[in-house]
Design an enzyme around this catalytic site. Structure first.
Site, PDB file in Angstrom:
ATOM      1  N   ARG A  80      12.746  60.315  24.582  1.00 45.87           N
ATOM      2  CA  ARG A  80      13.775  59.426  25.143  1.00 45.87           C
ATOM      3  C   ARG A  80      13.413  58.930  26.544  1.00 45.87           C
ATOM      4  O   ARG A  80      13.799  57.813  26.922  1.00 45.87           O
ATOM      5  CB  ARG A  80      15.128  60.155  25.169  1.00 45.87           C
ATOM      6  CG  ARG A  80      16.325  59.231  25.491  1.00 45.87           C
ATOM      7  CD  ARG A  80      17.628  60.008  25.420  1.00 45.87           C
ATOM      8  NE  ARG A  80      18.806  59.152  25.547  1.00 45.87           N
ATOM      9  CZ  ARG A  80      19.747  59.287  26.460  1.00 45.87           C
ATOM     10  NH1 ARG A  80      19.642  60.258  27.367  1.00 45.87           N
ATOM     11  NH2 ARG A  80      20.791  58.488  26.492  1.00 45.87           N
ATOM     12  N   ILE A 125      21.541  52.735  26.813  1.00 47.66           N
ATOM     13  CA  ILE A 125      20.871  53.520  25.784  1.00 47.66           C
ATOM     14  C   ILE A 125      21.888  54.577  25.381  1.00 47.66           C
ATOM     15  O   ILE A 125      22.430  55.286  26.226  1.00 47.66           O
ATOM     16  CB  ILE A 125      19.547  54.127  26.300  1.00 47.66           C
ATOM     17  CG1 ILE A 125      18.872  54.967  25.212  1.00 47.66           C
ATOM     18  CG2 ILE A 125      19.736  54.944  27.565  1.00 47.66           C
ATOM     19  CD1 ILE A 125      17.465  55.444  25.609  1.00 47.66           C
ATOM     20  N   SER A 126      22.178  54.644  24.078  1.00 47.39           N
ATOM     21  CA  SER A 126      23.326  55.427  23.616  1.00 47.39           C
ATOM     22  C   SER A 126      23.130  56.927  23.812  1.00 47.39           C
ATOM     23  O   SER A 126      22.012  57.423  23.953  1.00 47.39           O
ATOM     24  CB  SER A 126      23.591  55.132  22.139  1.00 47.39           C
ATOM     25  OG  SER A 126      24.007  53.796  21.953  1.00 47.39           O
ATOM     26  N   GLN A 127      24.246  57.622  23.793  1.00 42.46           N
ATOM     27  CA  GLN A 127      24.260  59.084  23.861  1.00 42.46           C
ATOM     28  C   GLN A 127      23.444  59.652  22.701  1.00 42.46           C
ATOM     29  O   GLN A 127      23.593  59.226  21.550  1.00 42.46           O
ATOM     30  CB  GLN A 127      25.705  59.560  23.763  1.00 42.46           C
ATOM     31  CG  GLN A 127      25.882  61.058  23.724  1.00 42.46           C
ATOM     32  CD  GLN A 127      27.336  61.453  23.484  1.00 42.46           C
ATOM     33  OE1 GLN A 127      28.184  60.602  23.232  1.00 42.46           O
ATOM     34  NE2 GLN A 127      27.613  62.738  23.543  1.00 42.46           N
TER      35      GLN A 127
END
Length: 202
Positions: free
Chosen positions: A31, A57-59
């Protein structure tokens, strides 16, 4: 968490990351390669991070949840709408090794960000495009469709781009919605509540 292996293990312990294909993908894709330099210290935290242009940027928990709902296979042809930083695109491409992922992004600067981030890997099964006025890619069909921003309702034009037997995962308002197209063309829908996303713009 100090690295993406710890993040993967955390998601498995939370019970959201389960399938061997996806576990391998979370172990292969880091990530931090998709997080802005100013936020690298938070790369493995379980919350969304800004990437510019009002997008995130998503969880990690949410990404794992969505990808598990897609029921991904190694040969799937996948449409990734709102590829943002490219993290979800990379996870999809790593999972569908013998398939293909088309990522579309409306914001030109984010499309370039995704391209730059994905160059850190050697994917030959990804194509990125600037989103047009129509949602998705009219005239093309996909086995799986992932939408990473919230619509007001399930877009019928995307259902039309889903192959029989295909699955779309899309946030609708504050729900995660799974749309399954049966082989006879009929649609089944499941909803999971309790999520928040930036709005889908098109």
């Amino acid at each position: 968490m100090k690295n993406h292996y710890e993040l993967s293990y955390y998601l498995q312990q939370r019970g959201v990351l389960k399938s061997p294909l996806l576990v391998d993908s979370f172990n292969a894709i880091d990530r931090k390669d998709f997080v802005s330099p100013a936020l690298l210290s938070e790369a493995y935290e379980d919350h969304p991070l800004g990437i510019g242009a009002g997008q995130t940027i998503s969880q990690p928990y949410t990404v794992a949840f969505m990808l598990e709902l897609l029921g991904l296979g190694e040969s799937d042809h996948i449409l990734d709408i709102g590829c943002g930083s490219g993290w979800s695109t990379a996870l999809l491409a790593q999972t569908a090794k013998s398939g293909f992922v088309t990522g579309v992004e409306l914001v030109p600067e984010l499309l370039e960000l995704a391209r730059s981030n994905l160059e850190k890997y050697q994917f030959a099964n990804i194509k990125l495009e600037l989103a047009g006025e129509a949602l998705g890619i009219p005239g093309q069909m996909f086995d799986k469709i992932l939408v990473s921003a919230a619509a007001e309702e399930v877009p019928p034009e995307l259902i039309g781009q889903l192959n029989p037997g295909g699955i779309m995962v899309i946030p609708v308002k504050n729900d995660m919605v799974v749309v399954s197209k049966r082989e006879d063309g009929n649609i089944e829908q499941s909803n999971f509540s309790g999520f928040r996303f930036v709005p889908l713009i098109y």
